[in-house]
Motif scaffolding. Sequence first.
Motif, PDB file in Angstrom:
ATOM      1  N   PRO A 105       0.733  -1.391   0.152  1.00 44.75           N
ATOM      2  CA  PRO A 105      -0.092   0.109  -0.028  1.00 44.75           C
ATOM      3  C   PRO A 105       0.736   1.272   0.065  1.00 44.75           C
ATOM      4  CG  PRO A 105       0.074  -1.023   2.209  1.00 44.75           C
ATOM      5  CD  PRO A 105       0.713  -1.943   1.151  1.00 44.75           C
ATOM      6  N   GLN A 106       0.377   2.275  -0.531  1.00 45.00           N
ATOM      7  CA  GLN A 106       1.242   3.766  -0.580  1.00 45.00           C
ATOM      8  C   GLN A 106       0.760   4.202   0.755  1.00 45.00           C
ATOM      9  OE1 GLN A 106       3.189   3.185  -3.056  1.00 45.00           O
ATOM     10  NE2 GLN A 106       2.976   5.303  -3.504  1.00 45.00           N
ATOM     11  N   ILE A 107       1.881   4.416   1.571  1.00 43.20           N
ATOM     12  CA  ILE A 107       1.781   4.744   2.872  1.00 43.20           C
ATOM     13  C   ILE A 107       2.464   6.200   3.027  1.00 43.20           C
ATOM     14  CG2 ILE A 107       2.352   4.174   5.300  1.00 43.20           C
ATOM     15  CD1 ILE A 107       0.280   2.416   4.146  1.00 43.20           C
ATOM     16  N   GLU A 108       1.798   7.210   3.754  1.00 50.49           N
ATOM     17  CA  GLU A 108       2.604   8.474   4.199  1.00 50.49           C
ATOM     18  C   GLU A 108       2.837   8.316   5.576  1.00 50.49           C
ATOM     19  OE1 GLU A 108       1.364  13.055   4.747  1.00 50.49           O
ATOM     20  OE2 GLU A 108      -0.383  11.674   4.200  1.00 50.49           O
ATOM     21  N   ILE A 109       4.014   8.758   5.875  1.00 50.72           N
ATOM     22  CA  ILE A 109       4.470   8.608   7.304  1.00 50.72           C
ATOM     23  C   ILE A 109       4.876  10.339   7.802  1.00 50.72           C
ATOM     24  CG2 ILE A 109       6.326   7.900   9.063  1.00 50.72           C
ATOM     25  CD1 ILE A 109       4.801   5.564   7.949  1.00 50.72           C
TER      26      ILE A 109
ATOM     27  N   ILE B 131       2.159   9.222  12.614  1.00 53.97           N
ATOM     28  CA  ILE B 131       1.285   8.361  12.213  1.00 53.97           C
ATOM     29  C   ILE B 131       1.625   7.847  10.723  1.00 53.97           C
ATOM     30  CG2 ILE B 131      -0.683   9.313  13.563  1.00 53.97           C
ATOM     31  CD1 ILE B 131      -1.404  11.095  10.878  1.00 53.97           C
ATOM     32  N   ALA B 132       0.743   6.875  10.582  1.00 50.86           N
ATOM     33  CA  ALA B 132       1.020   6.185   9.112  1.00 50.86           C
ATOM     34  C   ALA B 132      -0.391   6.403   8.486  1.00 50.86           C
ATOM     35  CB  ALA B 132       1.388   4.674   8.997  1.00 50.86           C
ATOM     36  N   ARG B 133      -0.533   7.065   7.260  1.00 51.94           N
ATOM     37  CA  ARG B 133      -1.901   7.203   6.468  1.00 51.94           C
ATOM     38  C   ARG B 133      -1.737   6.256   5.097  1.00 51.94           C
ATOM     39  NH1 ARG B 133      -1.989  12.718   7.892  1.00 51.94           N
ATOM     40  NH2 ARG B 133      -3.708  13.247   9.109  1.00 51.94           N
ATOM     41  N   ALA B 134      -3.017   5.816   4.933  1.00 54.20           N
ATOM     42  CA  ALA B 134      -3.319   5.158   3.839  1.00 54.20           C
ATOM     43  C   ALA B 134      -4.468   5.614   3.068  1.00 54.20           C
ATOM     44  CB  ALA B 134      -3.426   3.559   3.764  1.00 54.20           C
ATOM     45  N   ASN B 135      -4.354   6.363   1.987  1.00 54.19           N
ATOM     46  CA  ASN B 135      -5.598   6.791   1.367  1.00 54.19           C
ATOM     47  C   ASN B 135      -6.270   7.831   2.378  1.00 54.19           C
ATOM     48  OD1 ASN B 135      -5.332   5.328  -1.012  1.00 54.19           O
ATOM     49  ND2 ASN B 135      -6.354   3.566   0.128  1.00 54.19           N
ATOM     50  N   GLY B 136      -5.488   8.723   3.123  1.00 53.57           N
ATOM     51  CA  GLY B 136      -6.186   9.637   4.179  1.00 53.57           C
ATOM     52  C   GLY B 136      -6.453   8.805   5.608  1.00 53.57           C
ATOM     53  N   LYS B 137      -6.349   7.715   5.602  1.00 58.61           N
ATOM     54  CA  LYS B 137      -7.156   7.021   6.860  1.00 58.61           C
ATOM     55  C   LYS B 137      -5.639   6.785   7.753  1.00 58.61           C
ATOM     56  CE  LYS B 137      -9.723   3.512   8.549  1.00 58.61           C
ATOM     57  NZ  LYS B 137     -11.047   2.529   8.416  1.00 58.61           N
ATOM     58  N   VAL B 138      -5.748   6.833   8.998  1.00 58.40           N
ATOM     59  CA  VAL B 138      -4.631   6.499   9.765  1.00 58.40           C
ATOM     60  C   VAL B 138      -4.654   4.887  10.086  1.00 58.40           C
ATOM     61  CG1 VAL B 138      -3.797   6.631  12.170  1.00 58.40           C
ATOM     62  CG2 VAL B 138      -4.521   8.791  11.201  1.00 58.40           C
ATOM     63  N   VAL B 139      -3.484   4.416   9.591  1.00 59.69           N
ATOM     64  CA  VAL B 139      -3.553   2.861   9.788  1.00 59.69           C
ATOM     65  C   VAL B 139      -2.194   2.370  10.550  1.00 59.69           C
ATOM     66  CG1 VAL B 139      -4.338   2.645   7.614  1.00 59.69           C
ATOM     67  CG2 VAL B 139      -1.956   2.924   7.663  1.00 59.69           C
ATOM     68  N   GLY B 140      -1.613   3.353  11.613  1.00 63.84           N
ATOM     69  CA  GLY B 140      -0.631   3.115  12.083  1.00 63.84           C
ATOM     70  C   GLY B 140      -0.250   4.259  13.021  1.00 63.84           C
ATOM     71  N   SER B 141       0.413   4.216  14.499  1.00 68.60           N
ATOM     72  CA  SER B 141       0.611   5.397  15.039  1.00 68.60           C
ATOM     73  C   SER B 141       1.503   4.884  16.260  1.00 68.60           C
ATOM     74  CB  SER B 141      -0.574   6.109  15.747  1.00 68.60           C
ATOM     75  OG  SER B 141      -1.176   4.632  16.748  1.00 68.60           O
ATOM     76  N   ILE B 142       2.443   5.984  16.680  1.00 67.26           N
ATOM     77  CA  ILE B 142       3.176   5.694  17.787  1.00 67.26           C
ATOM     78  C   ILE B 142       3.165   6.900  18.466  1.00 67.26           C
ATOM     79  CG2 ILE B 142       5.800   5.287  18.681  1.00 67.26           C
ATOM     80  CD1 ILE B 142       6.337   3.853  16.120  1.00 67.26           C
ATOM     81  N   LEU B 143       3.069   6.949  19.965  1.00 64.78           N
ATOM     82  CA  LEU B 143       3.183   8.006  20.800  1.00 64.78           C
ATOM     83  C   LEU B 143       4.631   8.064  21.174  1.00 64.78           C
ATOM     84  CD1 LEU B 143       0.000   8.145  23.122  1.00 64.78           C
ATOM     85  CD2 LEU B 143       0.542   9.805  21.380  1.00 64.78           C
ATOM     86  N   CYS B 144       5.490   9.034  20.880  1.00 60.01           N
ATOM     87  CA  CYS B 144       6.923   9.061  21.428  1.00 60.01           C
ATOM     88  C   CYS B 144       7.054  10.314  21.799  1.00 60.01           C
ATOM     89  CB  CYS B 144       7.981   8.894  19.923  1.00 60.01           C
ATOM     90  SG  CYS B 144       9.295   9.200  20.248  1.00 60.01           S
ATOM     91  N   GLY B 145       7.878  10.300  22.993  1.00 56.74           N
ATOM     92  CA  GLY B 145       8.373  11.507  23.799  1.00 56.74           C
ATOM     93  C   GLY B 145       9.483  11.110  24.594  1.00 56.74           C
ATOM     94  N   HIS B 146       9.875  12.369  25.401  1.00 52.20           N
ATOM     95  CA  HIS B 146      11.024  12.255  25.881  1.00 52.20           C
ATOM     96  C   HIS B 146      10.807  13.411  27.226  1.00 52.20           C
ATOM     97  CE1 HIS B 146      13.201  15.860  24.379  1.00 52.20           C
ATOM     98  NE2 HIS B 146      12.710  15.487  23.311  1.00 52.20           N
ATOM     99  N   ASP B 147      11.853  13.083  28.427  1.00 51.47           N
ATOM    100  CA  ASP B 147      12.031  14.093  29.286  1.00 51.47           C
ATOM    101  C   ASP B 147      13.257  14.959  29.033  1.00 51.47           C
ATOM    102  OD1 ASP B 147      13.909  12.244  30.134  1.00 51.47           O
ATOM    103  OD2 ASP B 147      12.935  11.642  31.673  1.00 51.47           O
TER     104      ASP B 147
END
Length: 154
Positions: free
Chosen positions: A5-9, A55-71
């Motif tokens: 699939p074409q995926i936008e990150i 997030i990862a998007r396919a055809n405008g829909k979110v199909v993946g995600s990661i919350l990533c943070g630091h202190d």
Amino acid sequence: MEMKPQIEICCMQETDYDQVKELWMSIKGFSIRSVDDSREGVVKFLRRNPTTSVIARANGKVVGSILCGHDGRRAGLYHVCVREEYRKHGIGKRMVEFCLQALKEEGLSKVSLVAFTNNDLGNAFWTSMGWTKREDLNQYDYTLNEDNICTVNE
């Protein structure tokens, strides 16, 4: 031959919350906290860490995600997930690489995550990505907010 699939990150934005929550709710065994994973909780996290969640998007829909943070010293990956029908296409790997690059650009040198012991798929993924399972420590939690209730998707 199956086509990838074409995926936008891209960086997760506050406006992505509804689709990200819908993704979380679609994954069996996924654990959601009533306060931390609410719109307000995620917006607070994203405002503190504006360039590191993905997030990862396919055809405008979110199909993946990661919350990533630091202190400022150590970083963490949370809620790493890919919609089931989009797995095995390298999306998780691309999202992790996005987060790691963002953390490097912010000067971080260590990142950790928690994978539940019964999450065979997740544990195999992290091992394949070269992450090291720690055997030298115990993880402890202390609840400061009793209203922050955890529910697991059936």
